[in-house]
Design a protein around this motif. Structure first.
Motif, PDB file in Angstrom:
ATOM      1  N   ASP A 135      -9.839 -10.890   4.204  1.00  0.00           N
ATOM      2  CA  ASP A 135     -10.940 -11.728   3.750  1.00  0.00           C
ATOM      3  C   ASP A 135     -11.925 -10.811   3.030  1.00  0.00           C
ATOM      4  O   ASP A 135     -12.415  -9.830   3.620  1.00  0.00           O
ATOM      5  CB  ASP A 135     -11.614 -12.409   4.947  1.00  0.00           C
ATOM      6  N   GLU A 136     -12.209 -11.090   1.755  1.00  0.00           N
ATOM      7  CA  GLU A 136     -13.068 -10.208   0.962  1.00  0.00           C
ATOM      8  C   GLU A 136     -14.437 -10.005   1.603  1.00  0.00           C
ATOM      9  O   GLU A 136     -15.059  -8.955   1.465  1.00  0.00           O
ATOM     10  CB  GLU A 136     -13.210 -10.749  -0.456  1.00  0.00           C
ATOM     11  N   ARG A 137     -14.926 -11.006   2.340  1.00  0.00           N
ATOM     12  CA  ARG A 137     -16.251 -10.895   2.958  1.00  0.00           C
ATOM     13  C   ARG A 137     -16.291  -9.782   4.007  1.00  0.00           C
ATOM     14  O   ARG A 137     -17.356  -9.232   4.294  1.00  0.00           O
ATOM     15  CB  ARG A 137     -16.651 -12.229   3.573  1.00  0.00           C
ATOM     16  N   THR A 138     -15.121  -9.438   4.554  1.00  0.00           N
ATOM     17  CA  THR A 138     -15.072  -8.364   5.548  1.00  0.00           C
ATOM     18  C   THR A 138     -15.541  -7.032   4.953  1.00  0.00           C
ATOM     19  O   THR A 138     -16.077  -6.177   5.662  1.00  0.00           O
ATOM     20  CB  THR A 138     -13.634  -8.200   6.074  1.00  0.00           C
ATOM     21  N   PHE A 139     -15.376  -6.880   3.640  1.00  0.00           N
ATOM     22  CA  PHE A 139     -15.667  -5.606   2.990  1.00  0.00           C
ATOM     23  C   PHE A 139     -17.117  -5.497   2.510  1.00  0.00           C
ATOM     24  O   PHE A 139     -17.485  -4.503   1.894  1.00  0.00           O
ATOM     25  CB  PHE A 139     -14.693  -5.392   1.841  1.00  0.00           C
ATOM     26  N   LEU A 140     -17.931  -6.510   2.787  1.00  0.00           N
ATOM     27  CA  LEU A 140     -19.372  -6.404   2.543  1.00  0.00           C
ATOM     28  C   LEU A 140     -19.973  -5.660   3.730  1.00  0.00           C
ATOM     29  O   LEU A 140     -20.721  -6.199   4.530  1.00  0.00           O
ATOM     30  CB  LEU A 140     -19.991  -7.794   2.374  1.00  0.00           C
ATOM     31  N   ASP A 141     -19.610  -4.410   3.821  1.00  0.00           N
ATOM     32  CA  ASP A 141     -19.923  -3.583   4.987  1.00  0.00           C
ATOM     33  C   ASP A 141     -20.701  -2.357   4.511  1.00  0.00           C
ATOM     34  O   ASP A 141     -20.352  -1.738   3.495  1.00  0.00           O
ATOM     35  CB  ASP A 141     -18.605  -3.162   5.671  1.00  0.00           C
ATOM     36  N   ARG A 142     -21.735  -1.972   5.256  1.00  0.00           N
ATOM     37  CA  ARG A 142     -22.558  -0.835   4.861  1.00  0.00           C
ATOM     38  C   ARG A 142     -21.768   0.476   4.847  1.00  0.00           C
ATOM     39  O   ARG A 142     -22.205   1.455   4.231  1.00  0.00           O
ATOM     40  CB  ARG A 142     -23.768  -0.707   5.793  1.00  0.00           C
ATOM     41  N   GLU A 154     -15.316  -2.022  11.180  1.00  0.00           N
ATOM     42  CA  GLU A 154     -15.401  -2.667  12.489  1.00  0.00           C
ATOM     43  C   GLU A 154     -14.755  -4.040  12.476  1.00  0.00           C
ATOM     44  O   GLU A 154     -14.113  -4.452  13.443  1.00  0.00           O
ATOM     45  CB  GLU A 154     -16.876  -2.779  12.886  1.00  0.00           C
ATOM     46  N   GLY A 155     -14.893  -4.750  11.347  1.00  0.00           N
ATOM     47  CA  GLY A 155     -14.332  -6.102  11.278  1.00  0.00           C
ATOM     48  C   GLY A 155     -12.879  -6.148  10.877  1.00  0.00           C
ATOM     49  O   GLY A 155     -12.301  -7.235  10.764  1.00  0.00           O
ATOM     50  N   LEU A 156     -12.243  -4.972  10.642  1.00  0.00           N
ATOM     51  CA  LEU A 156     -10.848  -4.947  10.221  1.00  0.00           C
ATOM     52  C   LEU A 156     -10.144  -3.733  10.845  1.00  0.00           C
ATOM     53  O   LEU A 156      -9.775  -2.780  10.162  1.00  0.00           O
ATOM     54  CB  LEU A 156     -10.761  -4.885   8.688  1.00  0.00           C
ATOM     55  N   PRO A 157      -9.949  -3.753  12.160  1.00  0.00           N
ATOM     56  CA  PRO A 157      -9.369  -2.590  12.841  1.00  0.00           C
ATOM     57  C   PRO A 157      -7.893  -2.369  12.535  1.00  0.00           C
ATOM     58  O   PRO A 157      -7.358  -1.306  12.848  1.00  0.00           O
ATOM     59  CB  PRO A 157      -9.577  -2.924  14.323  1.00  0.00           C
TER      60      PRO A 157
END
Length: 261
Positions: free
Chosen positions: A221-228, A185-188
């Motif tokens: 941004d690596e934080r984008t991949f802290l995704d469930r 969702e944060g990286l379309p």
């Protein structure tokens, strides 16, 4: 970048720590050939003409049991053993006739604290190499020895480097990767595909490598991949690059708590 706890901002792995992390030399990719597992009979074909090679992965061959009455020669040294089916030669009127073994034989090989039963069928094929791969008990011990002394951040560094360098330890169990494409969702503007997944038994961890393909020029941004979508217990993510142009691909390593996700 490890994420040490809920609500805490993830931290990038220090560059000096990444550079200094040296993995065990016993981590090269496994050679192709016949793979046998402990405590279950493996039916294999061996050359009845050439010398066959048996390799104990991650340990030494302590013993090889076989029927001494059969025409078989076995030698062992350290992690290696060699099996040769003896050729019977007969002479009649000056002509030599060779008879090759065709009857199956059983071998019980003690390797790294486990027993590997092999049911070998001799055949007219080139020499074979049989790798005695670790079972779950051996993998758990090896992973505990490898990662147990390390703090969590150092574990993340070692696992990440192993994945990025394609030098995954044999003690990491390969798990079928997830099929299909993933869009976060944060990286379309990017599509993720899981390339590899491993369970790290004995350490309570699992890891995945994803390929991240950009549909347009993208800054990651690596934080984008802290995704469930990538797992419920992700505690570290690392990228091999942070900028992508259209059509380029980055490699993403995701490490989770828990051996199965």
């Amino acid at each position: 970048m490890p994420n040490s706890g809920k609500g805490r901002a993830p931290r990038a792995l220090p560059a000096m720590l990444l550079a200094a992390a040296i993995l065990s030399p016993a981590m090269p990719a496994r050679a192709q050939g016949i793979i046998a597992l402990p405590d279950q009979t493996s039916t294999i074909r061996l050359s009845n003409r050439d010398i066959n090679h048996v390799v104990c992965e991650g340990g030494e061959i302590e013993d090889v049991k076989f029927s001494a009455e059969k025409a078989i020669a076995v030698e062992k040294a350290g992690a290696d053993a060699w099996i040769k089916f003896l050729v019977k030669e007969t002479e009649d009127l000056g002509q030599t006739t060779r008879s090759y073994v065709t009857a199956p034989s059983e071998f019980f090989i003690a390797c790294n604290g486990a027993i590997y039963p092999l049911y070998a069928e001799p055949a007219d094929i080139p020499a074979q190499t049989v790798t005695l791969a670790p079972g779950s008990i051996q993998r758990a011990k090896a992973n505990s020895d490898l990662l147990g002394p390390l703090v969590e951040e150092d574990r993340a560094v070692s696992i990440t480097l192993a994945m990025l360098q394609d030098r995954v330890p044999a003690s990491f169990a390969e798990v079928a990767p997830r099929l299909g494409r993933i869009v976060l969702e944060g990286l379309p503007t990017a599509i993720l595909t899981e390339r590899r997944r491993v369970a790290i038994e004995g350490a309570g961890l699992s890891a995945s490598e994803y390929l991240v393909a950009a549909n347009s020029d993208t800054t990651l941004d690596e934080r984008t991949f802290l995704d469930r979508s990538l797992g419920a217990n992700v505690f570290a993510v690392s990228l091999d690059r942070l900028t992508l142009k259209h059509g380029e691909t980055a490699r993403l390593i995701v490490i989770r708590r828990g051996e199965a996700q």
